[in-house]
Design an enzyme around this catalytic site. Structure first.
Site, PDB file in Angstrom:
ATOM      1  N   LEU A   1      97.857  49.395  35.170  1.00 35.86           N
ATOM      2  CA  LEU A   1      97.744  49.810  36.570  1.00 35.86           C
ATOM      3  C   LEU A   1      97.322  51.275  36.564  1.00 35.86           C
ATOM      4  O   LEU A   1      98.153  52.173  36.400  1.00 35.86           O
ATOM      5  CB  LEU A   1      99.076  49.627  37.305  1.00 35.86           C
ATOM      6  CG  LEU A   1      99.381  48.209  37.822  1.00 35.86           C
ATOM      7  CD1 LEU A   1      99.382  47.197  36.695  1.00 35.86           C
ATOM      8  CD2 LEU A   1     100.730  48.182  38.540  1.00 35.86           C
ATOM      9  N   ILE A   2      96.034  51.512  36.710  1.00 39.82           N
ATOM     10  CA  ILE A   2      95.478  52.846  36.510  1.00 39.82           C
ATOM     11  C   ILE A   2      95.204  53.529  37.840  1.00 39.82           C
ATOM     12  O   ILE A   2      94.640  52.937  38.758  1.00 39.82           O
ATOM     13  CB  ILE A   2      94.199  52.785  35.639  1.00 39.82           C
ATOM     14  CG1 ILE A   2      93.731  54.187  35.258  1.00 39.82           C
ATOM     15  CG2 ILE A   2      93.091  51.981  36.328  1.00 39.82           C
ATOM     16  CD1 ILE A   2      92.702  54.205  34.147  1.00 39.82           C
TER      17      ILE A   2
ATOM     18  N   LYS B   1     105.379  49.790  45.666  1.00 37.01           N
ATOM     19  CA  LYS B   1     105.334  49.482  44.235  1.00 37.01           C
ATOM     20  C   LYS B   1     105.566  47.990  43.985  1.00 37.01           C
ATOM     21  O   LYS B   1     104.936  47.391  43.103  1.00 37.01           O
ATOM     22  CB  LYS B   1     106.381  50.315  43.486  1.00 37.01           C
ATOM     23  CG  LYS B   1     106.050  51.790  43.366  1.00 37.01           C
ATOM     24  CD  LYS B   1     104.845  52.004  42.467  1.00 37.01           C
ATOM     25  CE  LYS B   1     104.514  53.464  42.274  1.00 37.01           C
ATOM     26  NZ  LYS B   1     105.498  54.179  41.455  1.00 37.01           N
TER      27      LYS B   1
ATOM     28  N   GLY C   1     102.432  53.887  34.051  1.00 33.16           N
ATOM     29  CA  GLY C   1     102.696  55.217  33.510  1.00 33.16           C
ATOM     30  C   GLY C   1     103.994  55.814  34.012  1.00 33.16           C
ATOM     31  O   GLY C   1     104.160  57.033  33.985  1.00 33.16           O
TER      32      GLY C   1
ATOM     33  N   GLN D   1     111.130  55.961  40.636  1.00 30.01           N
ATOM     34  CA  GLN D   1     111.252  55.752  39.194  1.00 30.01           C
ATOM     35  C   GLN D   1     112.663  55.997  38.670  1.00 30.01           C
ATOM     36  O   GLN D   1     112.857  56.404  37.527  1.00 30.01           O
ATOM     37  CB  GLN D   1     110.220  56.618  38.456  1.00 30.01           C
ATOM     38  CG  GLN D   1     108.791  56.191  38.763  1.00 30.01           C
ATOM     39  CD  GLN D   1     107.736  57.113  38.193  1.00 30.01           C
ATOM     40  OE1 GLN D   1     108.028  57.946  37.350  1.00 30.01           O
ATOM     41  NE2 GLN D   1     106.503  56.975  38.651  1.00 30.01           N
TER      42      GLN D   1
ATOM     43  N   CYS E   1      74.035  64.696  32.024  1.00 30.64           N
ATOM     44  CA  CYS E   1      75.047  64.539  30.983  1.00 30.64           C
ATOM     45  C   CYS E   1      74.432  63.708  29.866  1.00 30.64           C
ATOM     46  O   CYS E   1      73.323  63.191  30.015  1.00 30.64           O
ATOM     47  CB  CYS E   1      76.325  63.885  31.519  1.00 30.64           C
ATOM     48  SG  CYS E   1      76.096  62.165  32.032  1.00 30.64           S
TER      49      CYS E   1
END
Length: 482
Positions: free
Chosen positions: A183-184, A265, A287, A296, A456
């Site tokens: 889960l980014i 969440k 994370g 958390q 780039c």
């Protein structure tokens, strides 16, 4: 050129069948990564190492760098493989190779030997060390903490002169463990946790919950593509983007203020679990770190976990923020995280740190779960390798040029380290440096009467940033691809 790949020590203590499987997978991973540099290279596996042989000397540094970022490799040795006749011949070859390095330095000789010989490893160390000491007047022997260690490997009738040792990232080869879904969010935590699972041998897919528009998704795509390209490009992975704005709107309207964080969440875990089940993924990765924010705490994390049977892995659970940021700096995601657009649509004024299950469930009874089902059903799933191509399609309105006009300036958006290693010089046009992570805050300070050609190395970052700047209203932006 030749490289000797040394295995991560945990691989070497596995049973014979498991060790062979890990080595076979690592060999395949190395081939998959290096074929982009040299299609003719050879990768040969042995019981305790893997050999990489390539012909294109121009790709030596690129191949060496790529090897140090493949999970499962403890270190690599860059070697010169030559035949020898006797111990004196070994000394002469070592003298020719190491004379310049040893002048004015302390040194010792370390030898590893395989095969049948008339001498032992220690005898070679003494003979070669004594000879080097006699023939290089400014050098002297020091067996503990020398300036230079002369590494030699003798295998049958071949001598390996070790030109350099380079540390790998260790861990297990990707593919030796099962797939996970990360889960980014693009911040420090999710990038580091994704890397840690890749390093442990998992193929990491990415799930992004978009709470605030295209700018955030562009940033997260950059992070996911960077992590995959740098550490996991041996395997195909998915990038799944879910538009979570309708879910956020429903929470804001239906859920009590103090319970919003935990409910959000829980909705994310529900959605991610559906995605994981759809693609046969065994676990979710987050994370989260214990006590970092209100959602958390142990009580709240337990309530979040309760909504799904899918295993949730939290590799950072005991890490403090400073440690996480240091890891992000090491793997190269710190600059992405510092400049990631943030969305604060679901921030409670007084969030609960010890949510009560009955109360959370009562709040969720007011929630229309058809909204959650709909956003999951409509999730955008792409092969992460196609992010560059998809970005190119999305920025079709941003012109890509190979030349330049009198009012054009090339804007080098690579990181400072990349620019220092390989400065860009183009004859006939000015080149200005502005790293990608400063574009959102510093581009407006540039001369807006100029046309800025973003550049780039691979062209992915320049296209993504061009799209972002266009969305911010800057029309004087093009992509430079010579």
């Amino acid at each position: 050129m030749k490289f000797i790949i040394k295995l991560f020590p945990e691989i070497t203590i596995k049973s014979q069948s498991v060790r062979l499987r890990f080595i076979k997978i690592l060999t395949g991973n190395i081939r998959n990564v290096l074929k982009h540099y040299d299609e003719t290279l050879a990768v040969v596996r042995h019981w305790d190492n893997i050999e990489v042989r390539a012909k294109d000397e121009n790709q030596r540094l690129a191949i060496r760098d790529a090897l140090t970022r493949i999970p499962g490799i403890h270190h690599i040795l860059e070697v010169e493989d030559v035949p020898f006749t006797d111990m004196h011949d070994i000394f002469e070859k070592a003298l020719a190779q190491y004379r310049e390095q040893l002048e004015g330095k302390t040194f010792c000789v370390r030898v590893k030997r395989r095969g049948k010989h008339e001498f032992s490893s220690i005898e070679v160390e003494r003979y070669v060390g004594g000879g080097l000491n006699q023939h290089i007047e400014s050098a002297r022997v020091k067996l503990t903490n020398p300036d230079v260690t002369v590494h030699l490997e003798v295998e049958d009738d071949r001598l390996l002169l070790i030109k350099g040792r380079y540390e790998g990232i260790g861990g297990f080869p990707i593919g030796t463990q099962e797939d996970v879904l990360s889960l980014i969010s693009g911040g420090f935590d999710s990038g580091v946790s994704s890397y840690m699972l890749m390093r442990r041998g998992c193929r990491v897919h990415y799930c992004f919950f978009n709470l605030g528009g295209a700018a955030h998704e562009i940033g997260v795509r950059q992070v996911a593509h960077y992590l995959w390209n740098r550490f996991g490009s041996s395997h195909r992975v998915r990038f799944v983007a879910i538009n979570f704005e309708p879910v956020v709107g429903e929470i804001l309207e239906k859920v009590d203020d103090g319970q919003m964080g935990v409910v959000l969440k829980r909705m994310m875990v529900r959605a991610a679990s559906k995605v994981a089940e759809r693609y046969g993924v065994q676990a979710l990765v987050t994370g989260e770190a214990l006590g970092q924010v209100s959602s958390q705490t142990l009580t709240n994390l337990r309530l979040i976990d309760n909504v799904s049977d899918t295993l949730i892995l939290r590799p950072l659970i005991s890490y403090d923020k400073e440690h996480i940021i240091n890891l992000a700096r090491q793997i190269g995601t710190e600059d992405f995280a510092r400049t990631m657009p943030e969305y604060c649509g679901v921030i409670s004024k007084s969030p609960t740190v010890k949510a009560i299950k009955a109360k959370i469930e009562a709040e969720e009874e007011n929630f229309d779960f058809s909204i959650l089902d709909k956003v999951v059903e409509e999730a955008n799933n792409v092969d992460i390798r196609e992010i560059a191509q998809q970005t190119q399609q999305e920025v079709v309105e941003v012109e890509t040029v190979s030349g330049f006009g009198p009012n054009d300036v090339i804007l080098d958006i690579r990181s400072v380290d990349e620019q220092d290693d390989k400065p860009l010089k183009v004859e006939g046009v000015d080149v200005v440096s502005l790293p990608f992570y400063k574009l959102s805050t510093k581009f407006g300070d540039l001369d807006q009467s100029k046309t800025w050609l973003l550049w780039c190395e691979r062209g992915v970052m320049s296209r993504l940033q061009a799209l972002y700047l266009r969305e911010q209203g800057f029309e004087n932006v093009k992509v430079y691809r010579p």
